[in-house]
Design a protein around this motif. Structure first.
Motif, PDB file in Angstrom:
ATOM      1  N   LYS A 146       0.697  -0.883  -0.182  1.00  0.00           N
ATOM      2  CA  LYS A 146       0.417  -0.179   0.253  1.00  0.00           C
ATOM      3  C   LYS A 146       1.135   1.292  -0.093  1.00  0.00           C
ATOM      4  CE  LYS A 146      -4.019  -1.929   1.818  1.00  0.00           C
ATOM      5  NZ  LYS A 146      -5.150  -1.559   2.615  1.00  0.00           N
ATOM      6  N   ASP A 149       6.028   2.146  -3.964  1.00  0.00           N
ATOM      7  CA  ASP A 149       6.410   3.457  -5.763  1.00  0.00           C
ATOM      8  C   ASP A 149       6.855   1.906  -6.675  1.00  0.00           C
ATOM      9  OD1 ASP A 149       6.757   3.806  -8.090  1.00  0.00           O
ATOM     10  OD2 ASP A 149       7.381   6.200  -6.997  1.00  0.00           O
ATOM     11  N   PRO A 150       6.083   1.965  -7.166  1.00  0.00           N
ATOM     12  CA  PRO A 150       6.625  -0.290  -7.802  1.00  0.00           C
ATOM     13  C   PRO A 150       7.676   1.142  -9.150  1.00  0.00           C
ATOM     14  CG  PRO A 150       4.032   1.318  -8.978  1.00  0.00           C
ATOM     15  CD  PRO A 150       4.678   1.718  -7.781  1.00  0.00           C
ATOM     16  N   PHE A 151       7.545   1.603  -9.262  1.00  0.00           N
ATOM     17  CA  PHE A 151       8.087   2.526 -10.368  1.00  0.00           C
ATOM     18  C   PHE A 151       9.801   3.360  -9.948  1.00  0.00           C
ATOM     19  CE2 PHE A 151       4.144   2.361 -12.348  1.00  0.00           C
ATOM     20  CZ  PHE A 151       4.682   0.914 -13.249  1.00  0.00           C
ATOM     21  N   LEU A 153      13.276   4.384  -8.857  1.00  0.00           N
ATOM     22  CA  LEU A 153      14.628   3.751  -9.689  1.00  0.00           C
ATOM     23  C   LEU A 153      15.222   3.449  -7.917  1.00  0.00           C
ATOM     24  CD1 LEU A 153      16.488   3.923 -11.853  1.00  0.00           C
ATOM     25  CD2 LEU A 153      17.277   6.485 -10.897  1.00  0.00           C
ATOM     26  N   LEU A 180       2.770  -4.866  -7.843  1.00  0.00           N
ATOM     27  CA  LEU A 180       2.031  -4.274  -6.361  1.00  0.00           C
ATOM     28  C   LEU A 180       1.777  -5.707  -5.786  1.00  0.00           C
ATOM     29  CD1 LEU A 180      -0.225  -1.147  -6.757  1.00  0.00           C
ATOM     30  CD2 LEU A 180       2.615  -1.602  -5.239  1.00  0.00           C
TER      31      LEU A 180
ATOM     32  N   SER B 166      -0.222   6.983  -1.430  1.00  0.00           N
ATOM     33  CA  SER B 166      -0.872   5.927  -1.120  1.00  0.00           C
ATOM     34  C   SER B 166      -2.194   5.309  -0.145  1.00  0.00           C
ATOM     35  CB  SER B 166      -0.097   4.651  -1.522  1.00  0.00           C
ATOM     36  OG  SER B 166       0.929   5.228  -1.553  1.00  0.00           O
ATOM     37  N   THR B 167      -0.782   5.256   0.858  1.00  0.00           N
ATOM     38  CA  THR B 167      -1.750   5.507   1.893  1.00  0.00           C
ATOM     39  C   THR B 167      -2.869   6.052   2.229  1.00  0.00           C
ATOM     40  OG1 THR B 167       0.702   5.212   2.883  1.00  0.00           O
ATOM     41  CG2 THR B 167      -1.017   5.062   4.584  1.00  0.00           C
ATOM     42  N   TYR B 170      -5.570   4.517  -0.305  1.00  0.00           N
ATOM     43  CA  TYR B 170      -6.550   3.334   0.196  1.00  0.00           C
ATOM     44  C   TYR B 170      -8.015   3.728   1.359  1.00  0.00           C
ATOM     45  CZ  TYR B 170      -3.251   0.505  -2.177  1.00  0.00           C
ATOM     46  OH  TYR B 170      -3.125   0.187  -3.050  1.00  0.00           O
ATOM     47  N   SER B 269       3.290  10.789  -9.805  1.00  0.00           N
ATOM     48  CA  SER B 269       3.464   9.648  -9.692  1.00  0.00           C
ATOM     49  C   SER B 269       3.089   8.232 -10.749  1.00  0.00           C
ATOM     50  CB  SER B 269       4.423   9.213  -8.369  1.00  0.00           C
ATOM     51  OG  SER B 269       3.172   7.708  -8.109  1.00  0.00           O
ATOM     52  N   PRO B 270       4.714   7.951 -11.352  1.00  0.00           N
ATOM     53  CA  PRO B 270       3.155   7.047 -12.101  1.00  0.00           C
ATOM     54  C   PRO B 270       2.767   5.573 -11.222  1.00  0.00           C
ATOM     55  CG  PRO B 270       6.087   7.018 -12.087  1.00  0.00           C
ATOM     56  CD  PRO B 270       5.433   7.831 -11.356  1.00  0.00           C
ATOM     57  N   GLY B 271       3.760   5.566 -10.627  1.00  0.00           N
ATOM     58  CA  GLY B 271       3.194   3.947  -9.445  1.00  0.00           C
ATOM     59  C   GLY B 271       1.865   4.412  -8.200  1.00  0.00           C
ATOM     60  N   LEU B 274      -1.001   2.005  -9.726  1.00  0.00           N
ATOM     61  CA  LEU B 274      -1.124   1.071 -10.285  1.00  0.00           C
ATOM     62  C   LEU B 274      -2.139   0.398  -8.608  1.00  0.00           C
ATOM     63  CD1 LEU B 274       2.137  -1.418 -10.812  1.00  0.00           C
ATOM     64  CD2 LEU B 274       0.151  -0.307 -12.052  1.00  0.00           C
ATOM     65  N   HIS B 275      -1.618   2.091  -7.618  1.00  0.00           N
ATOM     66  CA  HIS B 275      -1.886   1.640  -6.586  1.00  0.00           C
ATOM     67  C   HIS B 275      -3.674   2.042  -5.993  1.00  0.00           C
ATOM     68  CE1 HIS B 275       1.543   1.399  -3.623  1.00  0.00           C
ATOM     69  NE2 HIS B 275       1.891   1.821  -3.894  1.00  0.00           N
ATOM     70  N   HIS B 306       6.516   7.767 -18.133  1.00  0.00           N
ATOM     71  CA  HIS B 306       7.247   6.865 -18.793  1.00  0.00           C
ATOM     72  C   HIS B 306       7.170   5.294 -18.911  1.00  0.00           C
ATOM     73  CE1 HIS B 306      11.238   6.207 -17.351  1.00  0.00           C
ATOM     74  NE2 HIS B 306      11.661   5.936 -17.341  1.00  0.00           N
ATOM     75  N   GLU B 307       6.888   4.505 -17.122  1.00  0.00           N
ATOM     76  CA  GLU B 307       7.337   3.475 -17.198  1.00  0.00           C
ATOM     77  C   GLU B 307       5.586   2.982 -16.910  1.00  0.00           C
ATOM     78  OE1 GLU B 307       9.185   1.820 -16.134  1.00  0.00           O
ATOM     79  OE2 GLU B 307      10.882   2.569 -14.822  1.00  0.00           O
ATOM     80  N   VAL B 308       4.999   4.336 -16.918  1.00  0.00           N
ATOM     81  CA  VAL B 308       3.205   3.934 -17.658  1.00  0.00           C
ATOM     82  C   VAL B 308       2.658   4.559 -18.709  1.00  0.00           C
ATOM     83  CG1 VAL B 308       2.387   3.499 -14.804  1.00  0.00           C
ATOM     84  CG2 VAL B 308       2.624   5.935 -16.937  1.00  0.00           C
ATOM     85  N   PRO B 329      14.192  10.453 -14.360  1.00  0.00           N
ATOM     86  CA  PRO B 329      14.791  10.227 -13.181  1.00  0.00           C
ATOM     87  C   PRO B 329      16.117  10.183 -12.746  1.00  0.00           C
ATOM     88  CG  PRO B 329      13.191   9.198 -12.413  1.00  0.00           C
ATOM     89  CD  PRO B 329      13.425   9.676 -14.411  1.00  0.00           C
TER      90      PRO B 329
END
Lengths: 468, 439
Positions: A146, A149-151, A153, A180, B166-167, B170, B269-271, B274-275, B306-308, B329
């Motif tokens: 939760k 940050d899956p990306f 670096l 995740l 992200s916290t 949720y 942020s790209p992540g 997914l969250h 660019h990752e997503v 980055p």
């Protein structure tokens, strides 16, 4: 009385004749060996004292592998030297993984099941994924599912350093890029106690808490006995067990270990004495002066989390040994103290720490080897030992059948300064590929010292911005 | 004395002429070129406007003698720009947590809004959302004319969900949808109770009838009385208990109503993408829904977006993004996320890099940069006109120059993507509401 004396003399004669003990009254080595003999460490891994048995040259064996079920995912690593860490080394071995777990370790070349993903790692070395005891920024905090940050670096940098699992302060978590799922292995927490001699009040409070909880635990035992006779016996009150008492109870019942950061031998002595008196498990971080009297840690059954490259200057005012030593790891290991190695900086910094951070975890271990630690032990100190200390040794830390398929494939011996991670696998999936990721792909591509960097070095691979 | 006479005559003349024009209500714009937005460029071209609507587009049209003519032979005419998300000039605090009922209607003082800066940048309509995080309200689309009678074009357009961490994401999602679920259950329970009561009342009435039949005429009067009193008890139709207005739009989403607003998710942020998926899939009613596909991305900040890009393309996502270079980055390398998304087939909607007057003014310049890095010119212009108009559900009214659409137009001193281009005139419903010459 006379009889007693006779028996004692007979015993003494027996000891002198049948053991090779040098009898030098008051001699240093004697007193130490006797004290050790009388008071052996409670937790000692005898195996660790010998050099690792030479890897038996395995007979290439052919094993029948059942044809793959269409739903099972197989991964086969061929041609590499398998360093299992806990079960010897196999040259030209084969590692077969099934659905993210290690399925078979074969000491020779075999064909994998049909449809398996095959990685030809000829000339490479396979190690279990490294376990960083502590880290910051490599994985999310708390429940990484939760918060990660899956990306990030830093995750990729950690994988590039060979780390596949780490402790984020509350959970042991895997390093996974772009997903995740399946991150957390298990929650883990240590108890922190303060028994510093700079804080006399805290010390007495802690001791009092220890006494009180110990008394309570005894009362509980008595109660258990009583209950056998009288089922209606009243249980001792435990409502007062809060705060420091709760911490102490979890320590004294063995539910958790104490994690103590202490540099000086004086402090290590204090904490070790406390741990021995009340019988709880203790882990020392830093412990730069541990080499001065490693028997203290050993007798307290302590583990040590050390940074071999850490420096502490000797205190010239003291009339005894002080400061750090390159031999710290070796001496602690010789005394039977389980060792975990981490760098001083537990993050990943790209601004010039000269490699004293997690991006160079194996180099930290290599430095301990420089100081006399056996290479095998140094590798254990960054794989299986941290896994044991973090309570996840059943999942990661070595290549064993049934464990998670978390491993790294390097282009040389793990502890060599030239070695880079070629692939990192977590849960049987490639999480880092040196050639794809492009952080380090221009450095010795394919192990060639003079090769030019690849044409599609990242981020050129993202395309020429002007061509579109 | 003489002067007074002349002024009288002048005044009369003037009055007559305006009357005449107003009577015809035909305006013709003669532009150097007309970019229709449907893939056609007519140069030179003319556009005829009647009753605030475009009635004719073409070249060398026959023009009635009394039509009002706007001569702009050295200028380019195109559809007015549409801003799909802004919070400029709003008063009041930021919204946080779950406040889906919040709108901007009580958050602005119309007279004090800086509509001029919108018009100067060529924006004829803007979707306003209250500033904040979490579910911070709903979007309202308005005209940007300084003195508009019907300022509001459309209400309840979309629900912004702004993700900061992200916290908190949720927490907010579970808070929002748990709350909505409770509201649904509350109504369901009330309905069940009401049904039960109705049935009981029916039974009672039937029993009373039976008794009536058995007992005969004697007790008829008494039974009637009883019936009457029962009828008075409950209302005739079921009246649902009022729901928490902050949760109603979420209830619509859970019940999959056709009127449910789409979620527009801002991520930094790209992540977070997914969250968001993980958080949404934890709502069991939404399990079988498609993954969220309308995102707002930050433009010029560092971030590995660019990752997503591939994932967004796969979802055929609608992406609101300021045109700008993303810096990879820890490198000096740039990656042009808007251009990549557009090339991959996403619907890209451009936002200003800063939600301010200067941000809006500078937008075309940055957009031109994306064209240089691979975005097609057509997509670039669409990202400010037809794409936002269609996304906001106003595709039949604005976004392109087509017959029948409202005459929300801008005149520029060049193509929108030329360097240093300026808006010369902005028209809303055929009226020139902003003119650079007046300034």
């Amino acid at each position: 009385m006379l009889k007693n004396i006779r028996i004692i003399t007979a015993l003494l004669a027996f000891v002198i004749v049948f053991t090779d003990m040098p009898v030098i009254p008051g001699g240093y080595s004697l007193s130490e060996s006797i004290s050790e003999a009388q008071d052996p460490p409670r937790r000692r891994r005898g195996r660790r004292r010998q050099a690792p048995p030479p890897a038996p040259e395995p007979e290439p064996e052919k094993k029948e592998i059942v044809a793959a079920d269409s739903e099972d995912e197989y991964l086969v690593i061929r041609g590499a030297t398998l360093h299992t860490v806990t079960g010897g080394t196999h040259r030209n071995g084969t590692l077969i993984c099934k659905n993210g777990k290690i399925y078979q370790i074969v000491a020779g070349p075999v064909d994998g099941p049909e449809g398996a993903e095959v990685v030809d790692a000829t000339g490479h070395h396979v190690y279990p994924g490294l376990v960083a005891f502590r880290s910051s920024g490599l994985v999310g905090s708390g429940e990484a599912e939760k918060s990660q940050d899956p990306f990030d670096l830093d995750t990729t940098m950690g994988l590039a350093a060979g780390i596949t699992a780490t402790w984020n302060g509350s959970r042991v978590t895997k390093l996974v890029h772009g997903s995740l799922e399946d991150l957390t292995i298990r929650p883990k927490s240590f108890s922190s106690i303060n028994y510093s001699y700079r804080n006399p009040r805290g010390r007495s409070e802690l001791r009092r808490a220890m006494d009180r909880v110990q008394e309570h635990l005894r009362a509980l035992e008595r109660h258990a006995e009583e209950k056998k006779k009288d089922p209606e016996a009243k249980a001792p009150d435990d409502k007062w067990i809060k705060g420091i008492y709760a911490t102490v109870r979890s320590l004294l019942t063995g539910q958790s270990q104490a994690l103590v950061r202490s540099r000086s031998m004086a402090e290590i002595r204090e904490y070790s004495a406390l741990a021995r008196k009340y019988g709880f498990e203790i882990v020392f971080e830093l412990a730069e002066e541990g080499w001065i009297d490693p028997g203290v840690l050993s007798r307290a059954g302590a583990s040590a989390v050390i940074s071999p490259r850490a420096r502490v200057n000797a205190n010239e005012d003291l009339n005894r040994e002080s400061g750090s030593s390159i031999e710290n790891a070796k001496l602690l290991h010789d005394a039977g103290v389980p060792l975990v190695i981490i760098p001083q900086n537990t993050g990943i910094a790209l601004w010039g720490l000269a490699g004293r951070d997690l991006s160079h975890l194996p180099l930290e271990a290599a430095f301990a080897v420089r100081g006399g630690l056996p290479e095998q032990v140094a590798i254990e100190a960054i794989t299986i030992e941290p896994a044991r200390l973090l309570g996840v040794a059943d999942r990661v830390g070595s290549l064993e059948v049934g464990k998670d398929a978390d491993f790294i494939i390097t282009d040389g011996d793990l502890l060599s300064y030239m070695t880079l991670v070629r692939w990192a696998f977590v849960n049987g999936k490639i999480q880092y590929d040196k050639e794809e990721e492009g952080i380090l792909d221009h450095i010795r591509p394919d192990g060639d010292l003079d090769a030019p960097p690849p044409d599609d070095h990242w981020p050129r691979r993202l395309g020429d911005p002007l061509k579109g | 004395m003489r002067i007074i006479k002349w002024t009288w005559i002048l005044a009369l003349l003037a009055g007559v002429s305006t009357d005449l024009l107003a009577g015809d209500r035909v305006t013709v714009i003669r532009a150097g070129s007309v970019i229709t937005g449907t893939g056609e460029t007519i140069s030179p071209g003319e556009v005829v406007i009647e009753d605030g609507k475009i009635t004719l587009i073409g070249n060398q049209l026959e023009i009635p003698d009394n039509a009002k003519i706007i001569e702009a032979r050295n200028q380019t005419l195109m559809a007015g720009l549409v801003l799909s998300r802004t919070s400029q000039g709003l008063v009041g605090g930021r919204v946080s947590g779950v406040g889906c009922d919040q709108t901007v209607l009580n958050r602005w003082v119309d007279g004090e809004m800086d509509w001029e800066s919108f018009l100067e940048a060529g924006f004829v309509a803007a979707a306003f959302v209250p500033a904040g995080t979490g579910f911070h309200g709903q979007a309202v689309i308005v005209h940007t004319a300084p003195e508009a009678e019907n300022r509001i074009l459309k209400e309840s357009v979309y629900l912004p969900l702004t993700v900061t961490g992200s916290t908190s994401l949720y927490r907010t999602v579970s808070q929002a949808f748990d709350g909505a679920r409770k509201e649904i259950e509350k109504v369901k329970k009330a309905r069940e109770e009401w049904d039960k009561k109705q049935e009981e009342a029916k039974k009672a009435a039937e029993e009373a009838k039976k008794k009536e039949a058995e007992k005969g005429d004697k007790d008829k009067a008494a039974a009637e009385k009883g019936d009457k009193s029962k009828k008075d008890e409950g209302p005739k139709e079921f009246k649902a208990p009022p729901m928490n207005p902050a949760l109603v739009p979420l209830v619509d989403i859970l019940e999959e109503k056709s009127s449910a607003m789409p979620l527009v998710i801002s991520i930094s942020s790209p992540g977070s993408m997914l969250h968001v998926d993980a958080a949404m899939s934890s709502v069991k009613e939404l399990e079988d829904r498609d993954p969220a596909s309308i995102f707002v991305l930050p433009g010029a900040r560092n971030g590995a977006f660019h990752e997503v890009v591939d994932e967004l393309i796969e979802r055929k996502a609608t992406v609101m993004i300021p045109p700008g270079m993303s810096v990879l980055p820890d490198t000096y390398y740039r990656y042009h996320v808007p251009a990549a998304l557009s090339r991959g087939g996403c619907s890209v909607i451009s936002l200003p890099r800063a939600d301010s007057a200067s941000g809006m003014r500078e937008l075309p310049g940055y957009l031109a940069e994306q064209v240089r890095y691979g975005m097609s010119e057509k997509d670039a212009i669409a990202s400010l006109t037809s794409a936002p108009a269609e996304f906001l559900g106003l595709g039949d009214q604005m976004g392109t120059i087509e017959e029948g659409k409202a005459a929300h137009l801008i005149l520029l001193n060049g193509s929108l993507l030329d360097p240093g281009v300026k808006v010369m005139k902005t028209m809303i419903s055929g009226e020139v509401v902003w003119d650079r010459e007046d300034r």
